[in-house]
Design a protein around this motif. Structure first.
Motif, PDB file in Angstrom:
ATOM      1  N   ILE A 118      25.695 164.277  21.139  1.00 28.49           N
ATOM      2  CA  ILE A 118      25.802 164.011  19.861  1.00 28.49           C
ATOM      3  C   ILE A 118      25.245 162.752  19.423  1.00 28.49           C
ATOM      4  O   ILE A 118      24.392 162.634  18.288  1.00 28.49           O
ATOM      5  CB  ILE A 118      27.535 163.850  19.410  1.00 28.49           C
ATOM      6  CG1 ILE A 118      27.985 165.024  19.241  1.00 28.49           C
ATOM      7  CG2 ILE A 118      27.394 162.971  17.864  1.00 28.49           C
ATOM      8  CD1 ILE A 118      29.579 164.896  18.538  1.00 28.49           C
ATOM      9  N   ILE A 119      25.047 162.009  20.312  1.00 34.27           N
ATOM     10  CA  ILE A 119      24.113 160.645  20.020  1.00 34.27           C
ATOM     11  C   ILE A 119      22.652 161.091  20.294  1.00 34.27           C
ATOM     12  O   ILE A 119      22.009 160.417  19.356  1.00 34.27           O
ATOM     13  CB  ILE A 119      24.491 159.457  21.268  1.00 34.27           C
ATOM     14  CG1 ILE A 119      25.843 159.252  21.016  1.00 34.27           C
ATOM     15  CG2 ILE A 119      23.790 158.358  20.965  1.00 34.27           C
ATOM     16  CD1 ILE A 119      26.520 158.401  20.158  1.00 34.27           C
ATOM     17  N   PHE A 129      21.618 163.863  19.436  1.00 35.63           N
ATOM     18  CA  PHE A 129      21.188 164.608  18.119  1.00 35.63           C
ATOM     19  C   PHE A 129      21.161 163.638  16.957  1.00 35.63           C
ATOM     20  O   PHE A 129      19.945 163.755  16.039  1.00 35.63           O
ATOM     21  CB  PHE A 129      22.426 165.499  17.986  1.00 35.63           C
ATOM     22  CG  PHE A 129      22.319 166.726  17.068  1.00 35.63           C
ATOM     23  CD1 PHE A 129      21.028 166.872  16.526  1.00 35.63           C
ATOM     24  CD2 PHE A 129      23.243 167.792  16.936  1.00 35.63           C
ATOM     25  CE1 PHE A 129      20.744 168.064  15.997  1.00 35.63           C
ATOM     26  CE2 PHE A 129      22.863 168.766  15.982  1.00 35.63           C
ATOM     27  CZ  PHE A 129      21.631 168.866  15.353  1.00 35.63           C
ATOM     28  N   LEU A 130      21.878 162.489  16.916  1.00 30.62           N
ATOM     29  CA  LEU A 130      21.721 161.514  15.877  1.00 30.62           C
ATOM     30  C   LEU A 130      20.211 160.842  16.102  1.00 30.62           C
ATOM     31  O   LEU A 130      19.800 160.451  14.944  1.00 30.62           O
ATOM     32  CB  LEU A 130      22.961 160.407  15.933  1.00 30.62           C
ATOM     33  CG  LEU A 130      23.951 160.783  15.306  1.00 30.62           C
ATOM     34  CD1 LEU A 130      25.420 159.807  15.731  1.00 30.62           C
ATOM     35  CD2 LEU A 130      24.034 160.885  13.896  1.00 30.62           C
ATOM     36  N   SER A 131      19.820 160.631  17.347  1.00 33.70           N
ATOM     37  CA  SER A 131      18.689 159.946  17.462  1.00 33.70           C
ATOM     38  C   SER A 131      17.455 160.844  16.800  1.00 33.70           C
ATOM     39  O   SER A 131      16.616 160.325  16.316  1.00 33.70           O
ATOM     40  CB  SER A 131      18.342 159.783  18.839  1.00 33.70           C
ATOM     41  OG  SER A 131      19.301 158.897  19.357  1.00 33.70           O
ATOM     42  N   GLU A 187      17.761 162.992  14.507  1.00 33.46           N
ATOM     43  CA  GLU A 187      17.814 162.779  12.773  1.00 33.46           C
ATOM     44  C   GLU A 187      17.055 161.493  12.533  1.00 33.46           C
ATOM     45  O   GLU A 187      16.586 161.338  11.560  1.00 33.46           O
ATOM     46  CB  GLU A 187      19.422 162.811  12.392  1.00 33.46           C
ATOM     47  CG  GLU A 187      20.091 163.943  12.678  1.00 33.46           C
ATOM     48  CD  GLU A 187      19.564 164.887  11.797  1.00 33.46           C
ATOM     49  OE1 GLU A 187      19.003 164.946  10.707  1.00 33.46           O
ATOM     50  OE2 GLU A 187      19.637 166.098  12.132  1.00 33.46           O
ATOM     51  N   ALA A 215      20.755 170.758  11.436  1.00 34.17           N
ATOM     52  CA  ALA A 215      21.933 169.911  11.827  1.00 34.17           C
ATOM     53  C   ALA A 215      22.987 171.100  12.024  1.00 34.17           C
ATOM     54  O   ALA A 215      23.846 170.730  12.987  1.00 34.17           O
ATOM     55  CB  ALA A 215      22.396 168.941  10.879  1.00 34.17           C
ATOM     56  N   LEU A 255      25.135 171.471  15.574  1.00 36.38           N
ATOM     57  CA  LEU A 255      26.328 170.990  15.595  1.00 36.38           C
ATOM     58  C   LEU A 255      27.180 172.520  16.081  1.00 36.38           C
ATOM     59  O   LEU A 255      27.999 172.126  16.716  1.00 36.38           O
ATOM     60  CB  LEU A 255      26.932 170.484  14.464  1.00 36.38           C
ATOM     61  CG  LEU A 255      26.368 169.250  14.283  1.00 36.38           C
ATOM     62  CD1 LEU A 255      26.784 168.790  12.829  1.00 36.38           C
ATOM     63  CD2 LEU A 255      26.874 168.165  15.247  1.00 36.38           C
ATOM     64  N   MET A 286      23.652 151.961  16.265  1.00 35.11           N
ATOM     65  CA  MET A 286      23.814 153.703  16.825  1.00 35.11           C
ATOM     66  C   MET A 286      23.224 153.797  18.144  1.00 35.11           C
ATOM     67  O   MET A 286      24.246 154.511  18.934  1.00 35.11           O
ATOM     68  CB  MET A 286      22.893 154.379  15.954  1.00 35.11           C
ATOM     69  CG  MET A 286      23.032 155.926  16.011  1.00 35.11           C
ATOM     70  SD  MET A 286      22.120 156.535  17.438  1.00 35.11           S
ATOM     71  CE  MET A 286      20.527 156.488  16.519  1.00 35.11           C
ATOM     72  N   MET A 311      24.817 155.392  11.448  1.00 31.97           N
ATOM     73  CA  MET A 311      23.594 156.320  10.855  1.00 31.97           C
ATOM     74  C   MET A 311      23.584 156.322   9.464  1.00 31.97           C
ATOM     75  O   MET A 311      22.605 156.430   8.900  1.00 31.97           O
ATOM     76  CB  MET A 311      24.051 157.703  11.936  1.00 31.97           C
ATOM     77  CG  MET A 311      22.700 158.253  12.012  1.00 31.97           C
ATOM     78  SD  MET A 311      21.361 157.537  12.704  1.00 31.97           S
ATOM     79  CE  MET A 311      20.061 158.478  12.125  1.00 31.97           C
ATOM     80  N   TYR A 369      21.595 163.706   3.578  1.00 32.63           N
ATOM     81  CA  TYR A 369      21.815 162.957   4.622  1.00 32.63           C
ATOM     82  C   TYR A 369      23.025 162.265   4.855  1.00 32.63           C
ATOM     83  O   TYR A 369      23.792 162.628   5.411  1.00 32.63           O
ATOM     84  CB  TYR A 369      20.662 162.310   4.927  1.00 32.63           C
ATOM     85  CG  TYR A 369      19.307 162.661   5.858  1.00 32.63           C
ATOM     86  CD1 TYR A 369      19.524 163.010   6.948  1.00 32.63           C
ATOM     87  CD2 TYR A 369      17.986 162.866   5.285  1.00 32.63           C
ATOM     88  CE1 TYR A 369      18.643 163.863   7.639  1.00 32.63           C
ATOM     89  CE2 TYR A 369      16.939 163.430   5.880  1.00 32.63           C
ATOM     90  CZ  TYR A 369      17.452 163.924   7.321  1.00 32.63           C
ATOM     91  OH  TYR A 369      16.321 164.525   7.952  1.00 32.63           O
ATOM     92  N   LEU A 389      29.047 166.219   8.204  1.00 34.44           N
ATOM     93  CA  LEU A 389      29.216 167.565   9.300  1.00 34.44           C
ATOM     94  C   LEU A 389      29.334 166.840  10.698  1.00 34.44           C
ATOM     95  O   LEU A 389      30.030 167.264  11.112  1.00 34.44           O
ATOM     96  CB  LEU A 389      27.830 168.288   8.960  1.00 34.44           C
ATOM     97  CG  LEU A 389      27.880 169.768   9.600  1.00 34.44           C
ATOM     98  CD1 LEU A 389      28.824 170.505   8.938  1.00 34.44           C
ATOM     99  CD2 LEU A 389      26.642 170.249   9.323  1.00 34.44           C
ATOM    100  N   PHE A 390      28.341 165.792  10.756  1.00 38.87           N
ATOM    101  CA  PHE A 390      28.498 165.201  12.104  1.00 38.87           C
ATOM    102  C   PHE A 390      29.990 164.573  12.218  1.00 38.87           C
ATOM    103  O   PHE A 390      30.597 164.912  13.355  1.00 38.87           O
ATOM    104  CB  PHE A 390      27.606 164.015  12.216  1.00 38.87           C
ATOM    105  CG  PHE A 390      26.199 164.291  12.625  1.00 38.87           C
ATOM    106  CD1 PHE A 390      26.032 164.542  14.287  1.00 38.87           C
ATOM    107  CD2 PHE A 390      25.244 164.965  12.032  1.00 38.87           C
ATOM    108  CE1 PHE A 390      24.984 164.614  14.796  1.00 38.87           C
ATOM    109  CE2 PHE A 390      23.797 165.114  12.636  1.00 38.87           C
ATOM    110  CZ  PHE A 390      23.710 165.131  13.813  1.00 38.87           C
ATOM    111  N   VAL A 415      32.536 167.378  13.063  1.00 45.37           N
ATOM    112  CA  VAL A 415      32.426 167.874  14.482  1.00 45.37           C
ATOM    113  C   VAL A 415      33.031 167.038  15.412  1.00 45.37           C
ATOM    114  O   VAL A 415      33.711 167.293  16.463  1.00 45.37           O
ATOM    115  CB  VAL A 415      30.821 168.475  14.690  1.00 45.37           C
ATOM    116  CG1 VAL A 415      30.694 168.441  16.070  1.00 45.37           C
ATOM    117  CG2 VAL A 415      30.512 169.409  14.022  1.00 45.37           C
TER     118      VAL A 415
END
Lengths: 99, 169
Positions: A28-29, A31-33, A35, A72, A76, B21, B34, B61, B68-69, B72
């Protein structure tokens, strides 16, 4: 405000995103990176759009955001399927394709 | 003057959020850092006079994708990650690569990027990229791309449902 400052900020944010992908092991991290990197590129595109007085930079940002939303959602869903099968999000332990 | 001040405030906020983050142990904390980055970047769009993109940034965003993040993360009920261990060769290589990327990009931006040839003045640029022009270009010149994006979003929705369904694999 000089465009160079916006581009430098975009470069810094992009590099933090690269470091996140390389350093962190949580899916998940990572993935956030990704984004964060997309956002950094969007920032430089809007900066160029203002610098050149051309509206097409902002249109490209609009499409990047649409693709990021789709990415996304699918990503996910993959994370959920992955967690259901392996009960971990550590990308070092998910090595199904390793021979 | 005010513009410069606002730029540095939101630049610091976004970089601090990104670093938070990067080093946070809990995925929920990472997602909330984020959100801060996204909101700071939306404010930076406003300082660039890109109001439409700024609003879309907050809606899509900070609103949709980050929720959504969080959904999950909370659905999976993850425990905190173990604290970052010692320095091994992989972290060193990752750090060197990240710094190399930063150095290349900054060299490109600061050293090689000169003035834009026949750049418009700030007022002209604001007028040329105003929201009505954005809408006209989006719905005439890029209408076909807009349709394709619609199909892409539909395909992504169906794909996400299929992938997240029980007994998929």
């Amino acid at each position: 405000m000089d465009l160079t400052w916006y581009l430098a900020l975009s470069a810094v944010l992009f590099s933090i995103g690269v470091l996140g992908v390389l350093l962190r092991r949580n899916a998940i991290i990572v993935f956030l990176s990704i984004e964060l990197m997309l956002n950094a590129v969007n920032l430089s595109l809007v900066g160029f759009s203002q610098g050149f007085g051309d509206v097409h930079g902002q249109i490209l940002v609009f499409f990047v955001m649409s693709v990021a939303a789709a990415e996304a959602a699918v990503g996910l869903a993959i994370v959920i399927a992955m967690f259901r099968n392996t009960l971990t999000l550590n990308i070092d332990e998910i090595n199904l394709f390793r021979g | 003057m005010l513009e410069t001040f606002l730029f540095f405030v939101f630049a610091v906020l976004s970089v601090v959020g990104a670093l938070g983050m990067l080093i946070s142990r809990s995925p929920v904390a990472a997602a909330l850092w984020m959100v801060q980055v996204m909101l700071a970047i939306a404010c930076l769009y406003l300082t660039l006079n890109a109001a439409f993109i700024g609003v879309v940034q907050v809606l899509v965003y900070a609103g949709a994708i980050m929720v959504l993040f969080l959904f999950v993360i909370m659905l999976l009920n993850l425990e905190d990650m173990p604290s970052v261990g010692g320095i091994d060769w992989r972290k060193v290589v990752a750090g060197v690569l990240g710094v190399a990327v930063l150095a290349q990009l900054l060299a490109l931006v600061v050293v090689r990027f000169g003035a834009i040839p026949d750049a418009p003045s700030a007022e002209e640029a604001v007028a040329a990229t105003d929201v009505p022009y954005l809408g006209v270009a989006l719905l005439t010149e890029h209408a076909f791309t807009l349709q394709i994006v619609g199909v892409l979003l539909l395909a992504a929705t169906i794909g996400a449902v299929v992938l997240a369904k029980k007994r998929f694999v």
